[in-house]
Scaffold this active site. Sequence first.
Site, mmCIF file in Angstrom:
data_model
loop_
_atom_site.group_PDB
_atom_site.id
_atom_site.type_symbol
_atom_site.label_atom_id
_atom_site.label_comp_id
_atom_site.label_asym_id
_atom_site.label_seq_id
_atom_site.Cartn_x
_atom_site.Cartn_y
_atom_site.Cartn_z
ATOM 1 C CB SER A 133 -0.942 0.022 1.198
ATOM 2 O OG SER A 133 -2.084 -0.739 0.903
ATOM 3 C CE LYS A 150 -3.822 0.778 -1.288
ATOM 4 N NZ LYS A 150 -4.494 0.318 -0.070
ATOM 5 C CE1 TYR A 162 -3.809 -1.274 -5.394
ATOM 6 C CE2 TYR A 162 -4.164 -3.638 -5.218
ATOM 7 C CZ TYR A 162 -4.046 -2.402 -4.626
ATOM 8 O OH TYR A 162 -4.155 -2.284 -3.265
ATOM 9 C CE1 TYR A 180 -3.429 0.246 4.715
ATOM 10 C CE2 TYR A 180 -2.700 -0.823 6.715
ATOM 11 C CZ TYR A 180 -2.558 -0.591 5.366
ATOM 12 O OH TYR A 180 -1.567 -1.198 4.696
ATOM 13 C CB VAL A 186 -0.310 -6.013 3.935
ATOM 14 C CG1 VAL A 186 -1.645 -5.469 4.393
ATOM 15 C CG2 VAL A 186 -0.254 -6.203 2.457
HETATM 16 N N1 GLN Z 1 -1.649 -5.270 -2.398
HETATM 17 C C1 GLN Z 1 -2.356 -5.164 -1.171
HETATM 18 C C2 GLN Z 1 -3.846 -5.337 -1.360
HETATM 19 O O1 GLN Z 1 -4.419 -4.780 -2.231
HETATM 20 C C3 GLN Z 1 -2.070 -3.830 -0.553
HETATM 21 C C4 GLN Z 1 -2.848 -3.613 0.713
HETATM 22 C C5 GLN Z 1 -2.040 -3.048 1.814
HETATM 23 O O2 GLN Z 1 -0.817 -2.964 1.793
HETATM 24 N N2 GLN Z 1 -2.750 -2.677 2.842
HETATM 25 O O3 GLN Z 1 -4.476 -6.045 -0.635
#
Ligand code: GLN
Length: 309
Positions: free
Chosen positions: A65, A68, A193, A245, A263
């Site tokens: 993430s 992003k 993605y 988050y 994550v």
């Molecule tokens: N690639 C992960 C997903 O879409 C990224 C989510 C994350 O790092 N929170 O689930």
Amino acid sequence: MDCETDEELLELVERARKYTDQGKVASYIPALERAEQNDLSLALYYTDGKCLKAGDVEKKFTLQSVSKVLALALAIMDRGENEVFQKVGMEPTGDPFNSIAKLETQIPAKPLNPMINAGALVVSNMISGTSIHEKLGRLLALVHDMTNNSSIDIDLEVAKSEFETAHLNRSLCYFMKQHGIVEGDVEELIELYTKQCAIQVTCYDLARIGMILANKGTDPKTKRKILPERIATIVKTFMVTCGMYNASGEFAIQVGIPSKSGVSGAILSLVPPSLGIGVYGPSLNEKGNSIGGVKLLEMLSQRYDLSIF
Ligand code: GLN
């Protein structure tokens, strides 16, 4: 790489490492399960070129993430603020990062912000390019510029592992396609993605990205403007309001350092105007943030009075 080990930072890392037993390595992306639960490392990169480290800052992991933030910067450069924020909002959700709930209750079905999966998928959908290869190449070029490391590439095994299991992200995309928020082929968007999330970096790379954002988008060494200042401001603000988050509020109070987690256990952090921080600790708490990483940033913030508030 020129980065000195710092004894005081090492002491903080060792204290924070004790918490790593209480978390769990992500397993919903099968390839992430290979990570070592007790790993924890930290790099600090300053605008004057000074770098301090504690732990194995050359260990590679994927952005997840954290990507992003970078995809958002690129999409705004490509499409402009107006177009991007017609399709994705600016408000925190209070829901887990992969939640589908708000898409149905919000009218129009526009994701609340670009740091949750639904919003990030819309953002990736707006990166310019005629092929996945070109879009990813443009994102990688931005990462290379910010890190000054052109060897950064995609971990194809992690990307494949997520692509094969991204059922929830596919659902978000199909839902948004039905409502005219996502355009084009969903499988291609999921490929883009998952590859974006699988960009492989080190703590040192993260710290340098943070430093460039702290310095308002300009590389202090070459004086090159990698991102317009306005875009750096937008992404930093999202890091504060939505970067951790549905733990962003508590994190702002306890730590007060603009941060974005992934994550994989990655955390990209920065303290304006001169410091970038990269943290890696794959053991996650129940909200999906690095458990040791959050503790470490909390200790670091208290020890050096780094809260921006
Ligand atoms: N690639 C992960 C997903 O879409 C990224 C989510 C994350 O790092 N929170 O689930």
